[in-house]
Design a protein around this motif. Structure first.
Motif, PDB file in Angstrom:
ATOM      1  N   LYS A   1       0.830  -1.204   0.000  1.00 53.95           N
ATOM      2  CA  LYS A   1       0.000   0.000   0.000  1.00 53.95           C
ATOM      3  C   LYS A   1       0.865   1.255   0.000  1.00 53.95           C
ATOM      4  O   LYS A   1       0.571   2.220  -0.725  1.00 53.95           O
ATOM      5  N   ALA A   2       1.922   1.259   0.794  1.00 57.01           N
ATOM      6  CA  ALA A   2       2.814   2.418   0.834  1.00 57.01           C
ATOM      7  C   ALA A   2       3.537   2.619  -0.494  1.00 57.01           C
ATOM      8  O   ALA A   2       3.823   3.763  -0.883  1.00 57.01           O
ATOM      9  N   MET A   3       3.812   1.529  -1.217  1.00 47.82           N
ATOM     10  CA  MET A   3       4.478   1.633  -2.523  1.00 47.82           C
ATOM     11  C   MET A   3       3.542   2.139  -3.613  1.00 47.82           C
ATOM     12  O   MET A   3       3.980   2.437  -4.720  1.00 47.82           O
ATOM     13  N   GLY A   4       2.241   2.226  -3.314  1.00 42.83           N
ATOM     14  CA  GLY A   4       1.301   2.822  -4.262  1.00 42.83           C
ATOM     15  C   GLY A   4       0.416   1.852  -5.000  1.00 42.83           C
ATOM     16  O   GLY A   4      -0.308   2.263  -5.926  1.00 42.83           O
ATOM     17  N   TYR A   5       0.414   0.575  -4.633  1.00 39.25           N
ATOM     18  CA  TYR A   5      -0.423  -0.397  -5.336  1.00 39.25           C
ATOM     19  C   TYR A   5      -1.842  -0.347  -4.775  1.00 39.25           C
ATOM     20  O   TYR A   5      -2.042  -0.509  -3.565  1.00 39.25           O
ATOM     21  N   PRO A   6      -2.832  -0.127  -5.625  1.00 44.15           N
ATOM     22  CA  PRO A   6      -4.213   0.047  -5.156  1.00 44.15           C
ATOM     23  C   PRO A   6      -4.803  -1.257  -4.620  1.00 44.15           C
ATOM     24  O   PRO A   6      -4.297  -2.351  -4.891  1.00 44.15           O
ATOM     25  N   SER A   7      -5.891  -1.125  -3.889  1.00 42.41           N
ATOM     26  CA  SER A   7      -6.514  -2.297  -3.278  1.00 42.41           C
ATOM     27  C   SER A   7      -7.130  -3.234  -4.310  1.00 42.41           C
ATOM     28  O   SER A   7      -7.412  -4.392  -4.004  1.00 42.41           O
ATOM     29  N   SER A   8      -7.342  -2.768  -5.532  1.00 36.66           N
ATOM     30  CA  SER A   8      -7.898  -3.613  -6.596  1.00 36.66           C
ATOM     31  C   SER A   8      -6.847  -4.494  -7.265  1.00 36.66           C
ATOM     32  O   SER A   8      -7.180  -5.289  -8.151  1.00 36.66           O
ATOM     33  N   THR A   9      -5.595  -4.365  -6.858  1.00 34.44           N
ATOM     34  CA  THR A   9      -4.502  -5.123  -7.484  1.00 34.44           C
ATOM     35  C   THR A   9      -4.711  -6.618  -7.308  1.00 34.44           C
ATOM     36  O   THR A   9      -5.066  -7.099  -6.229  1.00 34.44           O
ATOM     37  N   ARG A  10      -4.453  -7.348  -8.385  1.00 29.80           N
ATOM     38  CA  ARG A  10      -4.493  -8.806  -8.318  1.00 29.80           C
ATOM     39  C   ARG A  10      -3.147  -9.301  -7.799  1.00 29.80           C
ATOM     40  O   ARG A  10      -2.102  -8.938  -8.341  1.00 29.80           O
ATOM     41  N   ILE A  11      -3.202 -10.159  -6.790  1.00 29.68           N
ATOM     42  CA  ILE A  11      -1.972 -10.645  -6.158  1.00 29.68           C
ATOM     43  C   ILE A  11      -1.990 -12.164  -6.122  1.00 29.68           C
ATOM     44  O   ILE A  11      -2.960 -12.763  -5.624  1.00 29.68           O
TER      45      ILE A  11
ATOM     46  N   LEU B   1      15.063  -4.769   7.408  1.00 25.02           N
ATOM     47  CA  LEU B   1      15.651  -4.151   8.597  1.00 25.02           C
ATOM     48  C   LEU B   1      15.035  -2.785   8.881  1.00 25.02           C
ATOM     49  O   LEU B   1      14.627  -2.476  10.003  1.00 25.02           O
ATOM     50  N   LYS B   2      14.928  -1.953   7.842  1.00 24.20           N
ATOM     51  CA  LYS B   2      14.391  -0.603   8.023  1.00 24.20           C
ATOM     52  C   LYS B   2      12.872  -0.574   7.965  1.00 24.20           C
ATOM     53  O   LYS B   2      12.236   0.268   8.607  1.00 24.20           O
ATOM     54  N   LEU B   3      12.294  -1.497   7.197  1.00 20.24           N
ATOM     55  CA  LEU B   3      10.845  -1.489   7.041  1.00 20.24           C
ATOM     56  C   LEU B   3      10.135  -1.815   8.349  1.00 20.24           C
ATOM     57  O   LEU B   3       9.156  -1.136   8.720  1.00 20.24           O
TER      58      LEU B   3
ATOM     59  N   LEU C   1       4.914   3.564  12.873  1.00 13.82           N
ATOM     60  CA  LEU C   1       3.544   3.811  12.428  1.00 13.82           C
ATOM     61  C   LEU C   1       2.544   3.273  13.445  1.00 13.82           C
ATOM     62  O   LEU C   1       1.544   3.950  13.775  1.00 13.82           O
ATOM     63  N   ASP C   2       2.789   2.072  13.940  1.00 10.45           N
ATOM     64  CA  ASP C   2       1.869   1.470  14.913  1.00 10.45           C
ATOM     65  C   ASP C   2       1.823   2.272  16.217  1.00 10.45           C
ATOM     66  O   ASP C   2       0.779   2.328  16.887  1.00 10.45           O
ATOM     67  N   ARG C   3       2.925   2.884  16.576  1.00 11.04           N
ATOM     68  CA  ARG C   3       2.951   3.676  17.814  1.00 11.04           C
ATOM     69  C   ARG C   3       2.378   5.074  17.616  1.00 11.04           C
ATOM     70  O   ARG C   3       2.267   5.849  18.578  1.00 11.04           O
ATOM     71  N   GLY C   4       2.062   5.426  16.390  1.00  7.21           N
ATOM     72  CA  GLY C   4       1.536   6.748  16.116  1.00  7.21           C
ATOM     73  C   GLY C   4       2.598   7.814  16.035  1.00  7.21           C
ATOM     74  O   GLY C   4       2.288   9.018  16.092  1.00  7.21           O
ATOM     75  N   GLN C   5       3.850   7.427  15.891  1.00  9.60           N
ATOM     76  CA  GLN C   5       4.947   8.397  15.847  1.00  9.60           C
ATOM     77  C   GLN C   5       5.070   9.073  14.481  1.00  9.60           C
ATOM     78  O   GLN C   5       5.678  10.137  14.370  1.00  9.60           O
ATOM     79  N   VAL C   6       4.532   8.443  13.448  1.00 15.06           N
ATOM     80  CA  VAL C   6       4.543   9.036  12.097  1.00 15.06           C
ATOM     81  C   VAL C   6       3.154   8.875  11.499  1.00 15.06           C
ATOM     82  O   VAL C   6       2.415   7.941  11.836  1.00 15.06           O
ATOM     83  N   SER C   7       2.782   9.803  10.615  1.00 13.12           N
ATOM     84  CA  SER C   7       1.502   9.705   9.918  1.00 13.12           C
ATOM     85  C   SER C   7       1.623   8.715   8.762  1.00 13.12           C
ATOM     86  O   SER C   7       2.737   8.342   8.351  1.00 13.12           O
TER      87      SER C   7
ATOM     88  N   VAL D   1       5.850   8.028   2.164  1.00  7.37           N
ATOM     89  CA  VAL D   1       6.971   8.734   1.524  1.00  7.37           C
ATOM     90  C   VAL D   1       8.290   8.070   1.895  1.00  7.37           C
ATOM     91  O   VAL D   1       9.181   7.876   1.045  1.00  7.37           O
ATOM     92  N   GLU D   2       8.440   7.697   3.152  1.00  5.01           N
ATOM     93  CA  GLU D   2       9.677   7.058   3.612  1.00  5.01           C
ATOM     94  C   GLU D   2       9.883   5.704   2.943  1.00  5.01           C
ATOM     95  O   GLU D   2      10.997   5.369   2.526  1.00  5.01           O
ATOM     96  N   VAL D   3       8.825   4.919   2.823  1.00  2.00           N
ATOM     97  CA  VAL D   3       8.932   3.591   2.207  1.00  2.00           C
ATOM     98  C   VAL D   3       9.315   3.712   0.732  1.00  2.00           C
ATOM     99  O   VAL D   3      10.183   2.976   0.235  1.00  2.00           O
ATOM    100  N   LYS D   4       8.683   4.626   0.015  1.00  2.80           N
ATOM    101  CA  LYS D   4       9.005   4.806  -1.401  1.00  2.80           C
ATOM    102  C   LYS D   4      10.450   5.258  -1.585  1.00  2.80           C
ATOM    103  O   LYS D   4      11.156   4.784  -2.481  1.00  2.80           O
ATOM    104  N   SER D   5      10.887   6.179  -0.757  1.00  7.69           N
ATOM    105  CA  SER D   5      12.266   6.656  -0.855  1.00  7.69           C
ATOM    106  C   SER D   5      13.260   5.552  -0.529  1.00  7.69           C
ATOM    107  O   SER D   5      14.302   5.422  -1.177  1.00  7.69           O
ATOM    108  N   LEU D   6      12.913   4.741   0.441  1.00 10.77           N
ATOM    109  CA  LEU D   6      13.793   3.664   0.879  1.00 10.77           C
ATOM    110  C   LEU D   6      13.982   2.606  -0.194  1.00 10.77           C
ATOM    111  O   LEU D   6      15.034   1.959  -0.264  1.00 10.77           O
ATOM    112  N   HIS D   7      12.983   2.435  -1.076  1.00 11.65           N
ATOM    113  CA  HIS D   7      13.024   1.350  -2.060  1.00 11.65           C
ATOM    114  C   HIS D   7      13.111   1.858  -3.495  1.00 11.65           C
ATOM    115  O   HIS D   7      12.838   1.111  -4.428  1.00 11.65           O
ATOM    116  N   SER D   8      13.506   3.092  -3.676  1.00  8.05           N
ATOM    117  CA  SER D   8      13.598   3.630  -5.035  1.00  8.05           C
ATOM    118  C   SER D   8      14.650   2.921  -5.880  1.00  8.05           C
ATOM    119  O   SER D   8      14.539   2.878  -7.105  1.00  8.05           O
TER     120      SER D   8
END
Length: 657
Positions: free
Chosen positions: A472-482, A571-573, A580-586, A592-599
């Motif tokens: 989801k963070a990478m931008g794949y919509p919920s309609s994606t076939r997996i 490791l970073k993910l 995210l679970d602790r509410g420390q980031v939106s 944005v962080e996930v996309k940058s991390l895996h560019s």
């Protein structure tokens, strides 16, 4: 001129020329010969015609040349014109009309005069300026199509080289786009044998269009193309074999697949005959399938016939011989097989290798051996027609109406979780069941494992929930076939969070009919072969743990055209997910962080990384670049003498996925 009035006068003269043309013949010439032409047919084109005769009868020590004049015309006086020797010849022989000859002579003389004028000192500056203007005009003409995209979809092609492959000349073409970078394109002709998973022509129309979002596109890779030709000097001859090698491939399907390819290269080094390998029946799945049940064995033999000799079974002469059993040393170099093992084979004649996993180094092998490993893996090891047909049928169903799909290698399986000691998101009862299984397997050395610490160190497969958050963070919509490339996912409610985010989830059990799966039900390796085909052909392949299947599929997708392959940074993910679970980031900041991390972890080729020890360096089959995947620009530089690819991998990788 009368028809009989023509005559030729021939004068011989000294080297010293006298300007006065009116001087008497006694002072200017040492001899004069007059030849009567007799009856001469005059025409309009005969006027003012001159010729040159080669008179061997004229002989004089001080005679330098012969001037031959034809005098004719009205009244016999006529005018005398002096032309170039070639022009005179053409006029007399009448090979071309007289007007054409005279016009051509005039043009050539005018051109010669213009050239003399241009290169004179007086006009030198003007000449140089003219040449510079011409260069500017030509450069602008050649540059304009590349800048504008050629007017044809923003792309123009230019020939840049040829490579010989499989007896054919393969064309390398570069495509220039109107982007800020130049995208080189591989346009290599089909190899002598198609790859094991090439899509049929009828299915090519369903390829994903280029207009799709970036998340579905292949990484920039047009520079790269397959390069696994067999050198002529390495073609197998009819030389006698040193002996026969029996092979017991061990492990799961993909571990056996890679081990068999290593054995092909080892047989080449040992000048040995390879007997069709036998497969492992004692691994976790206890699959009774044999080599012929999974692979097209005839195709396997045929593709490699010019590399090594492969037979179905030992010949009668050696059928009763007890094979000498040996487990080759792990990560052995070529010299180990060429020297020690070859001497042993010549003495024993029949050797059985009891293990095939990781018995050959990843790097520092001769180029022809590395490419042989790739030919064995990507061309020779084709699955049976039954498996191939169903696998491609399932791909068509997933890509219905041209829709892209993801193949997710979700290694959240019971055996993997027990081996790694990871029990995140599981109940206490499930965690205890995994612990009991780990202690029951004797060859699993590590018993006491801190699951929480192991996860924070990046040592655990992503859970289904973590995988859903990542996609989801990478931008794949919920309609994606997996499509889930794995066995049964462990945990009673493990897939609930994933299905809430991505409801279109498929496996081979839900995608195929009961009748289609009937021949595969009891054979886990055959089901794994179906998953392998779908994973290789998927639009995006995501693997959540570095297992043998992830390595095999990753390398195959690189070989088949650098298809989009995502390797999450566990490791970073997991640390970001904790925040995210602790509410420390939106959620927005998390995405944005996930996309940058895996560019740079989406499948772009990079030189295979070597390490201080073969055990920790990158697997050959996970990354066949540069041995079996070549770069068009690098190839051209080699052919122009500006460099050489270090096939022994002495270079560090400039890019990490």
């Amino acid at each position: 001129m009368s028809k009989s009035g023509g005559s030729i006068k021939i004068f011989t003269h000294h080297r010293r020329r006298v300007a006065d043309q009116s001087a008497t013949n006694d002072e200017r010439f040492s001899g004069q010969v007059k030849i009567s032409l007799g009856q001469y047919s005059s025409s309009k084109g005969d006027e003012d015609t001159e010729t040159v005769l080669n008179l061997k009868s004229v002989s004089s020590n001080n005679v330098d040349g012969v001037l031959c004049q034809y005098s004719g015309g009205g009244g016999g006086g006529g005018s005398q014109q002096h032309h170039h020797l070639v022009v005179r010849y053409l006029l007399v022989r009448r090979r071309l009309p007289e007007k054409w000859v005279l016009w051509l002579e005039k043009c050539l003389l005018s051109l010669w005069g213009a050239l003399l004028s241009l290169f004179s000192r007086k006009h030198m500056v003007r000449t140089v300026l003219g040449m510079l203007l011409m260069l500017v005009a030509v450069s602008a003409f050649l540059t304009f199509p590349a800048v504008t995209g050629g007017g044809g979809g923003g792309r123009v092609a230019a020939f840049v080289g040829k490579v010989r492959w499989g007896g054919k000349e393969n064309l390398i073409v570069q495509n220039y786009r109107n982007d800020h970078l130049i995208h080189a394109q591989n346009a290599v002709a089909d190899s002598e044998s198609s790859s094991s998973h090439d899509l049929p022509q009828a299915r090519l129309a369903k390829e994903i269009p280029r207009q799709l979002p970036e998340i579905w596109r292949r990484p920039t890779s047009d520079d790269y193309y397959k390069c696994i030709p067999r050198p002529r000097s390495r073609t197998r001859t009819d030389n006698a074999t040193n002996g026969y090698i029996l092979v017991n491939a061990n492990g799961g399907l993909n571990q056996m697949r890679m081990g068999i390819c290593d054995m092909v290269a080892i047989a080449k080094m040992m000048n040995a005959t390879l007997v069709l390998p036998s497969l492992d029946h004692n691994s976790f799945w206890t699959d009774p399938s044999e080599f012929k049940d999974i692979f097209d064995w005839r195709h396997f033999i045929e593709v490699l016939r010019d590399d090594i000799e492969i037979v179905e079974a030992l010949p009668p002469k050696y059928a009763g011989v007890k094979p000498f059993e040996r487990a080759p040393i792990s990560w052995s170099k070529g010299g180990y097989y060429k020297d020690e093992m070859s001497r042993l084979l010549r003495r024993r004649k029949v050797i059985r290798f009891t293990h095939t996993d990781s018995r050959l180094v990843n790097n520092r092998l001769a180029s022809y051996l590395q490419r042989l490993r790739c030919r064995a893996n990507y061309v020779a090891l084709r699955y049976t027609t039954e498996i191939e047909t169903l696998g491609k049928r399932l791909v068509d169903r997933l890509r219905d109406n041209g829709k892209p799909f993801i193949a997710l290698h979700l290694r959240y399986e019971k055996d993997m979780l027990a081996f790694t000691g990871c029990s995140n998101n599981l109940t206490e009862a499930e965690a205890e069941e995994l612990r009991a299984m780990r202690y029951s397997v004797k060859h699993w050395k590590e018993k006491e494992i801190d699951s929480r610490l192991k996860r924070l160190q990046g040592g655990c497969p992503l859970s289904p929930r973590e995988a859903a958050l990542f996609l989801k963070a990478m931008g794949y919509p919920s309609s994606t076939r997996i499509y889930i490339v794995a066995g049964e996912i462990y945990g009673k409610n493990s897939m609930d969070a994933f299905r809430q985010e991505y409801p279109n989830v498929f496996t081979h059990h839900t995608l195929a009919t009961e009748d289609e799966l009937e021949p595969f039900k009891m054979y886990q390796n055959r089901l794994a072969a179906l998953d392998y085909i779908i994973a290789v052909e998927s639009d995006v392949f995501v693997y959540t743990y570095d297992g043998n299947m992830a390595k095999a599929v990753q390398g195959h997708r690189t070989f088949e055209g650098v298809r989009r392959t995502i390797n999450p940074n566990r490791l970073k993910l997991v640390r970001s997910i904790n925040s995210l679970d602790r509410g420390q980031v939106s959620w927005e900041d998390f995405a944005v962080e996930v996309k940058s991390l895996h560019s740079d972890r989406v499948g772009k080729p990079y030189l295979r990384q070597i390490g201080n020890s073969p055990r920790v360096e990158e697997n050959f089959y996970a990354n066949p670049y540069p041995d079996c995947v070549c770069n068009a620009t690098t190839y051209l530089n080699m052919t122009r003498g500006r460099g050489r690819v270090n096939q022994t991998l002495g270079l560090k990788a400039p890019l990490r996925r």
